[in-house]
Design a protein around this motif. Structure first.
Motif, PDB file in Angstrom:
ATOM      1  N   HIS A  16       0.843  -1.204   0.000  1.00 42.85           N
ATOM      2  CA  HIS A  16       0.000   0.000   0.000  1.00 42.85           C
ATOM      3  C   HIS A  16       0.876   1.251   0.000  1.00 42.85           C
ATOM      4  O   HIS A  16       0.562   2.245  -0.664  1.00 42.85           O
ATOM      5  N   ARG A  19       2.490   1.694  -3.476  1.00 42.23           N
ATOM      6  CA  ARG A  19       1.520   2.224  -4.445  1.00 42.23           C
ATOM      7  C   ARG A  19       1.611   3.761  -4.499  1.00 42.23           C
ATOM      8  O   ARG A  19       1.610   4.358  -5.565  1.00 42.23           O
ATOM      9  N   HIS A  43       3.444   2.208  14.326  1.00 40.07           N
ATOM     10  CA  HIS A  43       2.167   2.647  13.738  1.00 40.07           C
ATOM     11  C   HIS A  43       1.039   2.679  14.770  1.00 40.07           C
ATOM     12  O   HIS A  43      -0.073   3.071  14.450  1.00 40.07           O
ATOM     13  N   ASN A  71      -5.508   4.491  -1.662  1.00 44.20           N
ATOM     14  CA  ASN A  71      -6.289   4.875  -2.850  1.00 44.20           C
ATOM     15  C   ASN A  71      -6.782   6.312  -2.743  1.00 44.20           C
ATOM     16  O   ASN A  71      -6.818   7.046  -3.739  1.00 44.20           O
ATOM     17  N   TYR A 168       0.845  -5.461  -5.526  1.00 44.99           N
ATOM     18  CA  TYR A 168       0.518  -6.792  -4.996  1.00 44.99           C
ATOM     19  C   TYR A 168       0.408  -7.848  -6.101  1.00 44.99           C
ATOM     20  O   TYR A 168       0.540  -9.036  -5.829  1.00 44.99           O
TER      21      TYR A 168
HETATM   22  N1  LIG Z   1      -6.863   0.635   3.258  1.00 47.85           N
HETATM   23  C1  LIG Z   1      -5.518   0.928   3.641  1.00 47.85           C
HETATM   24  C2  LIG Z   1      -4.798  -0.355   4.048  1.00 47.85           C
HETATM   25  C3  LIG Z   1      -3.386  -0.057   4.524  1.00 47.85           C
HETATM   26  C4  LIG Z   1      -2.730  -1.275   5.153  1.00 47.85           C
HETATM   27  O1  LIG Z   1      -3.314  -2.372   5.227  1.00 47.85           O
HETATM   28  N2  LIG Z   1      -1.484  -1.058   5.616  1.00 47.85           N
HETATM   29  C5  LIG Z   1      -0.757  -2.108   6.268  1.00 47.85           C
HETATM   30  C6  LIG Z   1       0.631  -2.241   5.675  1.00 47.85           C
HETATM   31  S1  LIG Z   1       0.528  -2.792   3.983  1.00 47.85           S
HETATM   32  C7  LIG Z   1      -0.588  -1.754   7.724  1.00 47.85           C
HETATM   33  O2  LIG Z   1      -0.295  -0.623   8.060  1.00 47.85           O
HETATM   34  N3  LIG Z   1      -0.753  -2.760   8.601  1.00 47.85           N
HETATM   35  C8  LIG Z   1      -0.599  -2.603   9.995  1.00 47.85           C
HETATM   36  C9  LIG Z   1      -1.870  -2.815  10.755  1.00 47.85           C
HETATM   37  O3  LIG Z   1      -2.944  -2.935  10.122  1.00 47.85           O
HETATM   38  O4  LIG Z   1      -1.792  -2.872  11.968  1.00 47.85           O
HETATM   39  C10 LIG Z   1      -4.775   1.631   2.510  1.00 47.85           C
HETATM   40  O5  LIG Z   1      -5.146   1.415   1.341  1.00 47.85           O
HETATM   41  O6  LIG Z   1      -3.859   2.426   2.775  1.00 47.85           O
END
Ligand SMILES: N[C@@H](CCC(=O)N[C@@H](CS)C(=O)NCC(=O)O)C(=O)O
Length: 214
Positions: A16, A19, A43, A71, A168
Protein backbone atom coordinates in the motif's frame (compact mmCIF):
# COMPACT_ATOMS: atom_id res chain seq x y z
CA UNK A 1 0.94 23.57 -10.45
CA UNK A 2 0.96 23.95 -6.64
CA UNK A 3 4.21 22.88 -4.99
CA UNK A 4 3.48 21.45 -1.59
CA UNK A 5 5.80 19.88 0.89
CA UNK A 6 5.01 16.18 0.80
CA UNK A 7 5.92 13.70 3.53
CA UNK A 8 5.14 10.01 3.09
CA UNK A 9 4.98 7.80 6.18
CA UNK A 10 5.63 4.34 4.85
CA UNK A 11 6.99 0.87 5.51
CA UNK A 12 9.41 -0.49 2.95
CA UNK A 13 7.65 -3.88 2.57
CA UNK A 14 4.14 -2.41 2.44
CA UNK A 15 2.53 -2.67 -0.98
CA UNK A 16 0.00 0.00 0.00
CA UNK A 17 2.89 2.35 0.77
CA UNK A 18 4.65 1.43 -2.45
CA UNK A 19 1.52 2.22 -4.44
CA UNK A 20 1.76 5.84 -3.26
CA UNK A 21 5.53 6.00 -3.61
CA UNK A 22 5.23 4.71 -7.18
CA UNK A 23 2.68 7.36 -8.11
CA UNK A 24 4.70 10.19 -6.53
CA UNK A 25 7.64 9.02 -8.60
CA UNK A 26 5.60 8.68 -11.82
CA UNK A 27 4.41 12.26 -11.29
CA UNK A 28 8.00 13.36 -10.68
CA UNK A 29 7.10 14.87 -7.30
CA UNK A 30 9.86 15.23 -4.69
CA UNK A 31 8.85 14.01 -1.23
CA UNK A 32 10.32 13.13 2.13
CA UNK A 33 10.12 9.51 3.28
CA UNK A 34 9.59 8.61 6.93
CA UNK A 35 10.04 4.91 7.67
CA UNK A 36 7.43 3.58 10.11
CA UNK A 37 8.76 0.37 11.65
CA UNK A 38 5.66 -1.81 11.90
CA UNK A 39 7.67 -4.54 13.65
CA UNK A 40 8.39 -2.11 16.48
CA UNK A 41 4.76 -0.96 16.72
CA UNK A 42 5.53 2.57 15.55
CA UNK A 43 2.17 2.65 13.74
CA UNK A 44 0.28 2.25 17.04
CA UNK A 45 1.92 5.11 18.96
CA UNK A 46 -0.35 8.01 19.99
CA UNK A 47 1.62 10.26 17.64
CA UNK A 48 0.99 8.03 14.62
CA UNK A 49 -2.64 7.28 15.58
CA UNK A 50 -3.26 11.04 15.58
CA UNK A 51 -2.38 10.97 11.87
CA UNK A 52 -4.31 7.77 11.10
CA UNK A 53 -6.63 6.34 13.78
CA UNK A 54 -6.57 3.01 11.88
CA UNK A 55 -2.89 2.73 12.74
CA UNK A 56 -1.85 1.86 9.20
CA UNK A 57 0.61 3.07 6.60
CA UNK A 58 0.69 4.87 4.24
CA UNK A 59 -0.04 8.37 5.44
CA UNK A 60 0.76 11.40 3.32
CA UNK A 61 1.11 14.87 4.81
CA UNK A 62 0.73 17.58 2.15
CA UNK A 63 1.40 21.05 3.56
CA UNK A 64 -0.20 20.06 6.86
CA UNK A 65 -3.12 18.19 5.27
CA UNK A 66 -3.02 14.64 6.64
CA UNK A 67 -4.26 11.91 4.29
CA UNK A 68 -4.59 8.20 5.02
CA UNK A 69 -5.59 5.28 2.76
CA UNK A 70 -3.48 4.58 -0.30
CA UNK A 71 -6.29 4.88 -2.85
CA UNK A 72 -7.57 8.13 -1.32
CA UNK A 73 -4.02 9.48 -1.53
CA UNK A 74 -3.75 8.46 -5.20
CA UNK A 75 -7.00 10.28 -5.98
CA UNK A 76 -5.80 13.37 -4.10
CA UNK A 77 -2.44 13.47 -5.88
CA UNK A 78 -4.00 12.97 -9.31
CA UNK A 79 -6.61 15.65 -8.62
CA UNK A 80 -4.02 18.21 -7.48
CA UNK A 81 -0.99 17.49 -9.66
CA UNK A 82 -2.25 15.93 -12.90
CA UNK A 83 -3.91 18.94 -14.51
CA UNK A 84 -4.72 17.01 -17.70
CA UNK A 85 -6.44 14.33 -15.59
CA UNK A 86 -4.74 11.54 -17.50
CA UNK A 87 -4.42 9.39 -14.37
CA UNK A 88 -7.90 9.99 -12.96
CA UNK A 89 -10.18 10.80 -15.90
CA UNK A 90 -12.93 13.42 -15.68
CA UNK A 91 -15.15 11.49 -18.09
CA UNK A 92 -17.73 9.80 -15.81
CA UNK A 93 -17.63 6.35 -17.40
CA UNK A 94 -13.80 6.23 -17.36
CA UNK A 95 -13.70 7.61 -13.80
CA UNK A 96 -16.13 4.89 -12.74
CA UNK A 97 -13.99 2.24 -14.45
CA UNK A 98 -10.92 3.49 -12.55
CA UNK A 99 -12.89 3.51 -9.29
CA UNK A 100 -14.01 -0.05 -9.93
CA UNK A 101 -10.37 -1.20 -10.10
CA UNK A 102 -9.47 0.82 -7.00
CA UNK A 103 -12.15 -1.20 -5.19
CA UNK A 104 -10.64 -4.40 -6.57
CA UNK A 105 -7.25 -3.29 -5.23
CA UNK A 106 -8.78 -2.73 -1.78
CA UNK A 107 -10.75 -6.00 -1.93
CA UNK A 108 -9.72 -9.21 -3.71
CA UNK A 109 -6.19 -8.02 -4.53
CA UNK A 110 -5.54 -7.59 -0.80
CA UNK A 111 -7.50 -10.68 0.32
CA UNK A 112 -5.88 -12.89 -2.33
CA UNK A 113 -2.28 -12.06 -3.37
CA UNK A 114 -1.84 -9.60 -0.49
CA UNK A 115 -2.73 -12.06 2.26
CA UNK A 116 -0.83 -14.94 0.62
CA UNK A 117 2.28 -12.73 0.55
CA UNK A 118 1.88 -11.92 4.25
CA UNK A 119 1.87 -15.67 4.94
CA UNK A 120 4.98 -16.05 2.77
CA UNK A 121 7.06 -13.23 4.22
CA UNK A 122 5.77 -12.78 7.78
CA UNK A 123 4.13 -16.16 8.48
CA UNK A 124 0.84 -14.30 9.03
CA UNK A 125 -2.13 -16.37 10.18
CA UNK A 126 -4.23 -15.97 7.04
CA UNK A 127 -5.96 -18.91 5.34
CA UNK A 128 -3.50 -19.62 2.52
CA UNK A 129 -5.79 -21.90 0.50
CA UNK A 130 -8.52 -19.29 0.56
CA UNK A 131 -6.09 -16.51 -0.40
CA UNK A 132 -4.82 -18.63 -3.30
CA UNK A 133 -8.38 -19.34 -4.51
CA UNK A 134 -9.21 -15.61 -4.37
CA UNK A 135 -6.01 -14.77 -6.24
CA UNK A 136 -6.70 -17.36 -8.94
CA UNK A 137 -10.21 -16.06 -9.55
CA UNK A 138 -8.98 -12.45 -9.58
CA UNK A 139 -6.03 -13.03 -11.90
CA UNK A 140 -8.26 -14.90 -14.37
CA UNK A 141 -10.56 -11.86 -14.49
CA UNK A 142 -7.64 -9.40 -14.75
CA UNK A 143 -5.92 -11.42 -17.49
CA UNK A 144 -9.14 -11.73 -19.53
CA UNK A 145 -9.82 -8.01 -19.11
CA UNK A 146 -6.33 -7.05 -20.29
CA UNK A 147 -6.64 -9.25 -23.37
CA UNK A 148 -9.73 -7.28 -24.41
CA UNK A 149 -8.71 -3.83 -23.14
CA UNK A 150 -5.20 -3.75 -24.58
CA UNK A 151 -2.26 -2.15 -22.81
CA UNK A 152 -3.66 -0.90 -19.50
CA UNK A 153 -6.68 -1.47 -17.28
CA UNK A 154 -8.70 1.54 -18.46
CA UNK A 155 -7.76 2.21 -22.07
CA UNK A 156 -4.47 2.50 -23.89
CA UNK A 157 -2.79 4.82 -21.36
CA UNK A 158 -2.01 4.18 -17.69
CA UNK A 159 -4.38 5.43 -14.99
CA UNK A 160 -4.66 5.13 -11.22
CA UNK A 161 -6.14 1.67 -11.81
CA UNK A 162 -2.73 0.44 -12.97
CA UNK A 163 -0.90 2.11 -10.09
CA UNK A 164 -3.24 0.61 -7.50
CA UNK A 165 -3.13 -2.89 -8.99
CA UNK A 166 0.59 -3.09 -9.73
CA UNK A 167 2.41 -3.85 -6.48
CA UNK A 168 0.52 -6.79 -5.00
CA UNK A 169 0.22 -8.35 -8.46
CA UNK A 170 3.95 -8.05 -9.18
CA UNK A 171 4.78 -9.48 -5.73
CA UNK A 172 2.28 -12.36 -5.88
CA UNK A 173 5.12 -14.93 -6.20
CA UNK A 174 6.17 -14.04 -2.63
CA UNK A 175 2.84 -15.61 -1.66
CA UNK A 176 3.55 -18.71 -3.75
CA UNK A 177 1.37 -17.59 -6.65
CA UNK A 178 2.87 -18.08 -10.09
CA UNK A 179 2.13 -15.50 -12.77
CA UNK A 180 3.01 -18.00 -15.53
CA UNK A 181 -0.64 -18.77 -16.41
CA UNK A 182 -1.39 -15.08 -17.00
CA UNK A 183 0.50 -13.78 -20.08
CA UNK A 184 -1.57 -10.59 -20.41
CA UNK A 185 -0.85 -9.72 -16.77
CA UNK A 186 2.87 -10.32 -17.30
CA UNK A 187 2.92 -8.02 -20.37
CA UNK A 188 1.04 -5.36 -18.41
CA UNK A 189 3.52 -5.59 -15.50
CA UNK A 190 6.32 -4.97 -17.99
CA UNK A 191 4.43 -2.00 -19.44
CA UNK A 192 4.07 -0.45 -15.96
CA UNK A 193 7.75 -1.14 -15.23
CA UNK A 194 8.68 0.68 -18.46
CA UNK A 195 6.90 3.91 -17.48
CA UNK A 196 9.24 6.87 -16.89
CA UNK A 197 9.69 7.29 -13.14
CA UNK A 198 8.83 3.67 -12.27
CA UNK A 199 10.33 2.54 -8.96
CA UNK A 200 10.12 -1.06 -7.72
CA UNK A 201 9.28 -2.27 -4.23
CA UNK A 202 11.97 -4.24 -2.46
CA UNK A 203 11.69 -8.03 -2.99
CA UNK A 204 11.32 -9.93 0.29
CA UNK A 205 12.56 -13.44 0.89
CA UNK A 206 9.55 -15.72 1.22
CA UNK A 207 9.24 -18.93 3.19
CA UNK A 208 8.09 -20.47 -0.10
CA UNK A 209 11.47 -19.66 -1.71
CA UNK A 210 11.92 -18.58 -5.30
CA UNK A 211 10.47 -21.05 -7.77
CA UNK A 212 10.79 -21.40 -11.52
CA UNK A 213 8.39 -19.05 -13.28
CA UNK A 214 7.73 -17.03 -10.16
N1 LIG B 1 -6.86 0.63 3.26
C1 LIG B 1 -5.52 0.93 3.64
C2 LIG B 1 -4.80 -0.35 4.05
C3 LIG B 1 -3.39 -0.06 4.52
C4 LIG B 1 -2.73 -1.28 5.15
O1 LIG B 1 -3.31 -2.37 5.23
N2 LIG B 1 -1.48 -1.06 5.62
C5 LIG B 1 -0.76 -2.11 6.27
C6 LIG B 1 0.63 -2.24 5.68
S1 LIG B 1 0.53 -2.79 3.98
C7 LIG B 1 -0.59 -1.75 7.72
O2 LIG B 1 -0.29 -0.62 8.06
N3 LIG B 1 -0.75 -2.76 8.60
C8 LIG B 1 -0.60 -2.60 9.99
C9 LIG B 1 -1.87 -2.82 10.76
O3 LIG B 1 -2.94 -2.94 10.12
O4 LIG B 1 -1.79 -2.87 11.97
C10 LIG B 1 -4.78 1.63 2.51
O5 LIG B 1 -5.15 1.42 1.34
O6 LIG B 1 -3.86 2.43 2.77
Amino acid sequence: MPRKSLTLYRFRQSGHSHRVELFLSLLGLPFEKVEVELGKGQHKTPEFLARNPFGQVPVLVADGLVLADSNAILVYLASVYDQDRRWYPVDPSRAAAVQCWLSVAAGPLLMGPGHARLVGIFNAKHDLARAHATARQLFEVMDAHLRIEGGFFVGAKPTLADVALYTYTAHAPEGHISLDPYPAIRSWLQAVESLPGFVPMVRTESRFGQQEGM
